[in-house]
Design a protein around this motif. Structure first.
Motif, short mmCIF file in Angstrom:
data_model
loop_
_atom_site.label_atom_id
_atom_site.label_comp_id
_atom_site.label_asym_id
_atom_site.label_seq_id
_atom_site.Cartn_x
_atom_site.Cartn_y
_atom_site.Cartn_z
N HIS A 1 -5.77 5.70 4.71
CA HIS A 1 -6.88 5.39 5.61
C HIS A 1 -7.50 4.03 5.31
O HIS A 1 -8.44 3.62 5.98
N LEU A 2 -6.98 3.35 4.31
CA LEU A 2 -7.55 2.07 3.87
C LEU A 2 -6.63 0.89 4.17
O LEU A 2 -6.63 -0.10 3.46
N SER A 3 -5.84 1.00 5.21
CA SER A 3 -4.91 -0.06 5.62
C SER A 3 -3.85 -0.35 4.57
O SER A 3 -3.36 -1.47 4.47
N ILE A 4 -3.53 0.63 3.77
CA ILE A 4 -2.42 0.49 2.84
C ILE A 4 -1.36 1.45 3.32
O ILE A 4 -1.61 2.63 3.54
N GLY A 5 -0.18 0.92 3.53
CA GLY A 5 0.91 1.71 4.12
C GLY A 5 1.52 2.68 3.16
O GLY A 5 0.90 3.66 2.74
N ASP A 6 2.71 2.40 2.78
CA ASP A 6 3.47 3.34 1.95
C ASP A 6 3.04 3.27 0.49
O ASP A 6 2.86 2.21 -0.08
N ILE A 7 2.91 4.43 -0.10
CA ILE A 7 2.70 4.57 -1.54
C ILE A 7 3.72 5.59 -2.00
O ILE A 7 3.72 6.73 -1.54
N MET B 1 -6.43 -2.69 -4.72
CA MET B 1 -6.56 -2.10 -3.39
C MET B 1 -7.18 -3.05 -2.37
O MET B 1 -6.64 -3.20 -1.26
N PRO B 2 -8.31 -3.71 -2.64
CA PRO B 2 -8.89 -4.59 -1.62
C PRO B 2 -7.95 -5.73 -1.21
O PRO B 2 -7.88 -6.08 -0.03
N LEU B 3 -7.20 -6.29 -2.15
CA LEU B 3 -6.26 -7.35 -1.79
C LEU B 3 -5.13 -6.82 -0.92
O LEU B 3 -4.71 -7.47 0.03
N LEU B 4 -4.65 -5.65 -1.24
CA LEU B 4 -3.57 -5.07 -0.45
C LEU B 4 -4.05 -4.72 0.95
O LEU B 4 -3.34 -4.94 1.93
N ALA B 5 -5.24 -4.19 1.07
CA ALA B 5 -5.77 -3.80 2.37
C ALA B 5 -6.11 -5.01 3.23
O ALA B 5 -6.12 -4.92 4.46
N ALA B 6 -6.36 -6.15 2.61
CA ALA B 6 -6.75 -7.36 3.35
C ALA B 6 -5.56 -8.26 3.65
O ALA B 6 -5.73 -9.45 3.84
N ASN B 7 -4.39 -7.71 3.75
CA ASN B 7 -3.19 -8.49 4.02
C ASN B 7 -3.42 -9.32 5.29
O ASN B 7 -3.62 -8.78 6.37
N PRO B 8 -3.41 -10.65 5.19
CA PRO B 8 -3.72 -11.51 6.33
C PRO B 8 -2.66 -11.49 7.43
O PRO B 8 -2.92 -11.95 8.53
N HIS B 9 -1.53 -10.94 7.16
CA HIS B 9 -0.45 -10.92 8.15
C HIS B 9 -0.44 -9.63 8.95
O HIS B 9 0.48 -9.38 9.71
N GLU C 1 0.25 -6.83 8.15
CA GLU C 1 1.28 -5.89 7.74
C GLU C 1 0.64 -4.94 6.73
O GLU C 1 -0.17 -5.34 5.93
N ARG C 2 1.03 -3.71 6.81
CA ARG C 2 0.49 -2.76 5.85
C ARG C 2 1.19 -2.96 4.52
O ARG C 2 2.40 -2.96 4.43
N ALA C 3 0.40 -3.15 3.50
CA ALA C 3 0.93 -3.37 2.16
C ALA C 3 1.43 -2.05 1.58
O ALA C 3 1.10 -0.97 2.07
N SER C 4 2.20 -2.15 0.53
CA SER C 4 2.75 -0.96 -0.12
C SER C 4 2.43 -0.97 -1.61
O SER C 4 2.29 -2.02 -2.22
N ILE C 5 2.36 0.22 -2.15
CA ILE C 5 2.23 0.40 -3.60
C ILE C 5 3.42 1.24 -4.05
O ILE C 5 3.73 2.27 -3.45
N VAL C 6 4.09 0.78 -5.10
CA VAL C 6 5.18 1.53 -5.70
C VAL C 6 4.81 1.78 -7.15
O VAL C 6 4.52 0.84 -7.89
#
Length: 188
Positions: A178-184, A124-132, A134-139
């Motif tokens: 709410h943690l800057s992670i987009g689609d799950i 989660m912290p790596l996904l939320a800290a996307n330097p670009h 962009e909201r990261a996704s979890i599948v």
């Protein structure tokens, strides 16, 4: 054929498994654009997860997007029983089901459900800290077995674990947004 404009983008996929020989074969056979990065990982072991996060975090920022694909699956033959179709008395069928080792249920739930949860949480912290930005996704990878109303040859533990994963994915989608992670979402 991948359009040439994608060849200039730097995509990579970290793939993880306990079986290093499988990972190396996949990485060697990959012929598309981007890079496959093998990562030996036991999803059911928190120390292994921490080591994987540390390894992947060394590469954060090099790639254009981040998607975390969470999959862990195991099925134990000792947990498969004949489908109940009138060939057994209730006592005989109950005896068959009760003979299943509880340790097998624990292991199956640990790998098919708990390991996916802790993998998502660890990354989660790596996904939320996307330097670009962009909201990261979890599948998560589920199974139609998690939605069935029949046991499919007595696969009660497997089906229950996959049903739990369906529910877990929905909860993560609600809580992690709410943690800057987009689609799950879940693929089946």
């Amino acid at each position: 054929m991948v359009p040439s404009r994608y060849h200039s983008l730097r995509f990579a996929s970290d793939i993880a498994s306990r079986r290093r020989e499988l990972l190396d074969r996949i990485a060697t056979e990959h012929t598309g654009p981007g890079e496959i990065i093998p990562l030996t990982l036991d999803h059911s072991d928190k120390e292994s997860l921490k080591a994987a996060v540390a390894e992947v975090s060394k590469r954060v920022g090099r790639w254009k997007s981040k998607t975390f694909l969470a999959n862990a699956a195991v099925l134990r033959k000792r947990l498969i029983t004949p489908q109940l179709q009138g060939d057994f008395t209730p006592s005989e069928y109950a005896d068959m089901l009760f003979a299943q080792p509880m340790e097998d249920w624990d292991e199956l739930l640990r790998i098919n459900l708990s390991a996916v949860y802790f993998s998502c949480v660890a990354f989660m912290p790596l996904l939320a800290a996307n330097p670009h930005k962009e909201r990261a996704s979890i599948v998560t990878i589920g199974s139609i077995s998690g939605t069935t109303t029949i046991s499919q040859m007595g696969q009660y533990a497997y089906n229950a674990a996959k049903a739990g994963l369906h529910s877990l994915t929905k909860m993560l989608a609600t809580d992690f947004k709410h943690l800057s992670i987009g689609d799950i979402f879940q693929a089946r």
